[in-house]
Write an enzyme that holds these catalytic residues in place. Sequence first.
Site, mmCIF file in Angstrom:
data_model
loop_
_atom_site.group_PDB
_atom_site.id
_atom_site.type_symbol
_atom_site.label_atom_id
_atom_site.label_comp_id
_atom_site.label_asym_id
_atom_site.label_seq_id
_atom_site.Cartn_x
_atom_site.Cartn_y
_atom_site.Cartn_z
ATOM 1 N N GLU A 1 38.460 59.589 39.423
ATOM 2 C CA GLU A 1 38.398 58.134 39.561
ATOM 3 C C GLU A 1 38.080 57.452 38.238
ATOM 4 O OE1 GLU A 1 34.518 56.195 41.041
ATOM 5 O OE2 GLU A 1 34.725 58.000 42.262
ATOM 6 N N ARG B 1 30.292 47.690 37.564
ATOM 7 C CA ARG B 1 31.636 48.274 37.540
ATOM 8 C C ARG B 1 32.578 47.564 38.500
ATOM 9 N NH1 ARG B 1 31.142 54.176 39.025
ATOM 10 N NH2 ARG B 1 33.323 54.316 38.470
ATOM 11 N N ARG C 1 39.266 50.383 41.412
ATOM 12 C CA ARG C 1 39.385 51.726 40.832
ATOM 13 C C ARG C 1 40.839 52.177 40.824
ATOM 14 N NH1 ARG C 1 34.805 50.534 40.557
ATOM 15 N NH2 ARG C 1 32.919 51.701 41.030
ATOM 16 N N HIS D 1 36.968 49.033 46.755
ATOM 17 C CA HIS D 1 36.057 50.181 46.702
ATOM 18 C C HIS D 1 36.343 51.205 47.788
ATOM 19 C CE1 HIS D 1 32.200 52.339 46.046
ATOM 20 N NE2 HIS D 1 32.463 51.987 44.809
#
Length: 122
Positions: free
Chosen positions: A83, A94, A98, A113
Amino acid sequence: MRFLKFFQPILLALCLLASGPLAARNDAAFSGNTISRSALPSEARDTLRLIERGGPFPYSRDGIEFQNRERRLPAQRRGYYREYTVPTPGERSRGARRIISGSEREYYYTADHYRSFQRITQ
């Protein structure tokens, strides 16, 4: 030792099955859930270029194993997925975005997420 000799071919067959047709069958679920590279946010395109280049990555957790606990990606062996963070403008942490990369150079994008994924196409 006899025990191992007896079960070794069975274990090998199970491993091959899990990495072959099963993976292809699961991946078919993403045929309608894709996003083109050009449709990604610019930060995601930048992250893809970093992944393809091998870094350097801005976050210390980039490149760690993604375990696919939710089983929303095709089933694969442990360590198959990695990831990477896609920066979110205005986010102090963050954030939720992703990119997940597979060992066979396939990429998935999540903006929420890991609740949902889109396979990245050219």
